[in-house]
Scaffold this motif. Structure first.
Motif, mmCIF file in Angstrom:
data_model
loop_
_atom_site.group_PDB
_atom_site.id
_atom_site.type_symbol
_atom_site.label_atom_id
_atom_site.label_comp_id
_atom_site.label_asym_id
_atom_site.label_seq_id
_atom_site.Cartn_x
_atom_site.Cartn_y
_atom_site.Cartn_z
ATOM 1 N N TYR A 187 29.846 28.733 39.447
ATOM 2 C CA TYR A 187 31.143 28.684 38.769
ATOM 3 C C TYR A 187 30.964 28.564 37.258
ATOM 4 C CZ TYR A 187 33.269 28.001 43.375
ATOM 5 O OH TYR A 187 33.685 28.169 44.663
ATOM 6 N N ALA A 190 29.919 31.935 35.823
ATOM 7 C CA ALA A 190 31.031 32.891 35.854
ATOM 8 C C ALA A 190 32.006 32.652 34.703
ATOM 9 C CB ALA A 190 31.760 32.787 37.195
ATOM 10 N N ARG A 191 32.161 31.381 34.313
ATOM 11 C CA ARG A 191 33.137 31.045 33.276
ATOM 12 C C ARG A 191 32.561 31.064 31.868
ATOM 13 N NH1 ARG A 191 36.702 25.840 34.687
ATOM 14 N NH2 ARG A 191 37.525 26.512 32.662
ATOM 15 N N THR A 192 31.250 30.850 31.716
ATOM 16 C CA THR A 192 30.707 30.627 30.378
ATOM 17 C C THR A 192 29.581 31.568 29.967
ATOM 18 O OG1 THR A 192 29.016 29.051 31.099
ATOM 19 C CG2 THR A 192 31.221 28.169 30.659
#
Length: 343
Positions: A187, A190-192
């Motif tokens: 996660y 995927a975000r950073t």
């Protein structure tokens, strides 16, 4: 040992600092045991600390560590029991050990000889008291506010000089990352760590390795044999960036609304996983850090550098930053880890 260093238990120092430390530590152990419902907490604390002092006195000092090869001493379990005593037979046969292999590796053989002597000459009640305290200490972070407050009062304030505990959200995030780091990392990445972050970071590493190659080829004081070996080693360095290619599978790990139960199951899951790897070929794609960790490392056993997505974040790195800023931040870290290959 619950204290950070065996030297803290030294009774021959006879200084005010040592005396004050052991007095504060004794009070802490008594308090924690009382919180855990141990009625004879003072007696159990005295017995447990006496056992810790005895273990500290036989603990191998850092100065005797030697080389990594000195710490590799494989021995069959049968020979281990023969050499160090039958007390270990029940240890390896206990169901809780979950160990089905025929060999073990000892860091310090002399320590196990001393430990066997200590165990054989120590009253079982003292050993039991020691194990009770070790269990309470090991799991105190998961047992409620009273345990947290007392643990922080001694280890945080008294020993480390901290003024306040970490915020609850940080504690929970760290605990989750420690228990299921690869899942959290999916996660996080995927975000950073989107766009062309991975390819940009890999290009930087390649450029830095090329610079190292040029330096090795032109260092005037290095003899040809050493230079050739250094260049060969450099050519074999492998790099891992962002997150592992094969993240861990946590499908067998049950998570519910009990913090302590989750922690216990996570610890058991990790121990079981580690034991399951014994006897198998080393997995060069396994990591010693989670993807969200803001750090990096060089592993000499694999000749490998690992740069988690957690360290490849602003202000150290960002795909939209100019090269000068990325090399000045993450590039310094990459170069630092590469030099560890030639320590």
């Amino acid at each position: 040992l619950a204290l950070p260093s065996p030297l803290m238990y030294r009774q021959d120092a006879n200084t005010n600092t040592t005396t004050n430390l052991m007095q504060a530590y004794t009070h802490h152990v008594q308090t924690m045991l009382a919180l855990a419902g141990i009625s004879d907490n003072v007696y159990v604390a005295d017995q447990a600390i006496a056992m810790e002092i005895a273990i500290a006195n036989i603990t191998t000092p850092i100065s005797a560590y030697g080389t990594p090869f000195d710490l590799y001493n494989p021995i069959s379990i049968e020979d281990f029991i023969t050499k160090y005593g039958g007390v270990w037979s029940s240890y390896f046969s206990a169901p809780v050990s979950n160990y089905t292999h025929n060999n073990v590796t000892l860091d310090f053989p002399l320590y196990y000889a001393d430990l066997t002597t200590l165990l054989m000459n120590t009253d079982m009640d003292q050993i039991r008291s020691y194990l009770i305290w070790q269990a309470v200490h090991a799991w105190s972070a998961y047992l409620g506010d009273e345990f947290l407050d007392e643990n922080f009062s001694f280890f945080g304030k008294f020993l480390d000089g901290q003024e306040e505990m970490s915020p609850r959200n940080e504690t929970c995030a760290q605990a989750t990352n420690a228990a299921m780091g690869d899942l959290v990392g999916m996660y996080f990445v995927a975000r950073t760590f989107g766009d062309n972050s991975q390819s940009r970071a890999e290009d930087m590493i390649n450029t830095i390795e090329e610079a190292m190659k040029t330096n090795l080829q032109n260092i005037y004081w290095m003899d040809d044999i050493t230079r050739s070996r250094a260049l060969t080693k450099l050519s074999l360095v492998s790099n891992q960036v962002g997150s592992p290619a094969r993240p861990a599978n946590y499908s067998g790990l049950l998570i519910d609304d009990s913090y302590i139960d989750n922690a216990l199951r996570s610890s058991l899951w990790m121990a079981t996983f580690i034991i399951s790897q014994i006897g198998k070929d080393a997995d060069k794609n396994s990591w010693e850090m989670t993807p969200a960790t803001a750090d990096a490392y060089y592993d000499p056993t694999k000749n490998q550098m690992v740069f988690p997505a957690g360290i490849l974040q602003y202000p150290y790195f960002a795909s939209l930053l100019p090269d000068a800023m990325n090399y000045g931040g993450a590039g310094v870290i990459m170069g630092h880890e590469l030099t560890h290959a030639f320590d």
